[in-house]
Design a protein around this motif. Structure first.
Motif, PDB file in Angstrom:
ATOM      1  N   GLN A  30     -10.870 -20.849   3.126  1.00  0.00           N
ATOM      2  CA  GLN A  30     -10.651 -22.180   2.556  1.00  0.00           C
ATOM      3  C   GLN A  30     -11.256 -23.266   3.441  1.00  0.00           C
ATOM      4  O   GLN A  30     -11.893 -24.202   2.938  1.00  0.00           O
ATOM      5  CB  GLN A  30      -9.158 -22.434   2.363  1.00  0.00           C
ATOM      6  CG  GLN A  30      -8.557 -21.611   1.265  1.00  0.00           C
ATOM      7  CD  GLN A  30      -7.035 -21.708   1.233  1.00  0.00           C
ATOM      8  OE1 GLN A  30      -6.406 -22.162   2.180  1.00  0.00           O
ATOM      9  NE2 GLN A  30      -6.451 -21.256   0.136  1.00  0.00           N
ATOM     10  N   ILE A  31     -11.071 -23.138   4.752  1.00  0.00           N
ATOM     11  CA  ILE A  31     -11.612 -24.141   5.678  1.00  0.00           C
ATOM     12  C   ILE A  31     -13.134 -24.175   5.605  1.00  0.00           C
ATOM     13  O   ILE A  31     -13.738 -25.243   5.501  1.00  0.00           O
ATOM     14  CB  ILE A  31     -11.135 -23.874   7.121  1.00  0.00           C
ATOM     15  CG1 ILE A  31      -9.631 -24.152   7.239  1.00  0.00           C
ATOM     16  CG2 ILE A  31     -11.918 -24.721   8.121  1.00  0.00           C
ATOM     17  CD1 ILE A  31      -9.012 -23.695   8.551  1.00  0.00           C
ATOM     18  N   VAL A  32     -13.759 -23.011   5.646  1.00  0.00           N
ATOM     19  CA  VAL A  32     -15.228 -22.968   5.603  1.00  0.00           C
ATOM     20  C   VAL A  32     -15.726 -23.496   4.263  1.00  0.00           C
ATOM     21  O   VAL A  32     -16.662 -24.294   4.209  1.00  0.00           O
ATOM     22  CB  VAL A  32     -15.758 -21.540   5.869  1.00  0.00           C
ATOM     23  CG1 VAL A  32     -17.272 -21.477   5.679  1.00  0.00           C
ATOM     24  CG2 VAL A  32     -15.384 -21.093   7.283  1.00  0.00           C
ATOM     25  N   SER A  33     -15.091 -23.090   3.180  1.00  0.00           N
ATOM     26  CA  SER A  33     -15.517 -23.552   1.859  1.00  0.00           C
ATOM     27  C   SER A  33     -15.402 -25.066   1.713  1.00  0.00           C
ATOM     28  O   SER A  33     -16.254 -25.699   1.098  1.00  0.00           O
ATOM     29  CB  SER A  33     -14.679 -22.879   0.762  1.00  0.00           C
ATOM     30  OG  SER A  33     -14.930 -21.510   0.739  1.00  0.00           O
ATOM     31  N   GLN A  34     -14.363 -25.653   2.285  1.00  0.00           N
ATOM     32  CA  GLN A  34     -14.127 -27.088   2.151  1.00  0.00           C
ATOM     33  C   GLN A  34     -14.930 -27.939   3.121  1.00  0.00           C
ATOM     34  O   GLN A  34     -15.313 -29.055   2.792  1.00  0.00           O
ATOM     35  CB  GLN A  34     -12.638 -27.390   2.342  1.00  0.00           C
ATOM     36  CG  GLN A  34     -11.776 -26.888   1.230  1.00  0.00           C
ATOM     37  CD  GLN A  34     -10.289 -27.066   1.534  1.00  0.00           C
ATOM     38  OE1 GLN A  34      -9.908 -27.570   2.570  1.00  0.00           O
ATOM     39  NE2 GLN A  34      -9.451 -26.624   0.612  1.00  0.00           N
TER      40      GLN A  34
END
Length: 181
Positions: free
Chosen positions: A155-159
């Motif tokens: 989620q962090i990388v995607s966001q």
């Protein structure tokens, strides 16, 4: 060792790609066992690379992949089982934390490092038997530790990672996630 993972992904899991990755990872593992390449004082201690779950986990991953892709999910020489036991034995000292929410570099690194371990454990459960003691221990580790960490990192990388950024961890996560579906 993670270079072998990405090469295997790029080969689209071809027999040759799996065998090449296995040869490379097993060679690195042998080097880590050779006193000429490892500090004798570190062998068997926390600073020994062979005592790091993320290193042993790549070994588990390739042994599991070889078994499932090229060996009818059998483990006649118990290599998958031994690697799974080693991962679990080193698990307590592993750094499974994710940094700050916007530190997508750390999250990306954790995805790259821990996704093969998760995939290796997932394959190992099927190979050693999901209802065996080892299979249940792997399931607990996957469910309680690995999956929540990987989902948070994903989620962090995607966001936060720009489309032009190096998102290798996300590439590895996406590729190995598709294999477990």
């Amino acid at each position: 060792m993670w270079g072998a993972v990405t090469k295997c992904i790029r080969s689209e899991w071809s027999e040759e790609g799996v065998k090449d990755a296995e040869k490379f990872i097993e060679s690195v593992w042998q080097l880590l066992s050779d006193e000429r390449h490892v500090d004798r004082n570190a062998m068997g201690k926390e600073s020994d690379p062979k005592m790091r779950a993320e290193i042993v986990g790549v070994l588990l991953w390739i042994r599991g992949l070889r078994s499932t892709r090229l060996g009818d999910s059998k483990d006649p020489d118990a290599k998958v089982k031994r690697a799974a036991e080693m991962v679990l034995a080193t698990w307590k000292t592993a750094d499974k934390t994710i940094g700050e929410e916007k530190d997508w570099y750390d999250a990306n690194y954790k995805l790259m490092m821990w996704t093969p371990v998760w995939h290796g454990m997932t394959m190992a459960r099927k190979i050693v038997g999901e209802n065996s003691a080892l299979g249940r221990d792997l399931a607990n580790t996957i469910t309680l530790d690995l999956e929540p960490m990987l989902k948070k990192a994903q989620q962090i990388v995607s966001q936060h990672a720009g489309e032009d950024g190096t998102r290798r961890g996300l590439v590895v996560y996406d590729a190995l996630s598709k294999m477990t579906e």
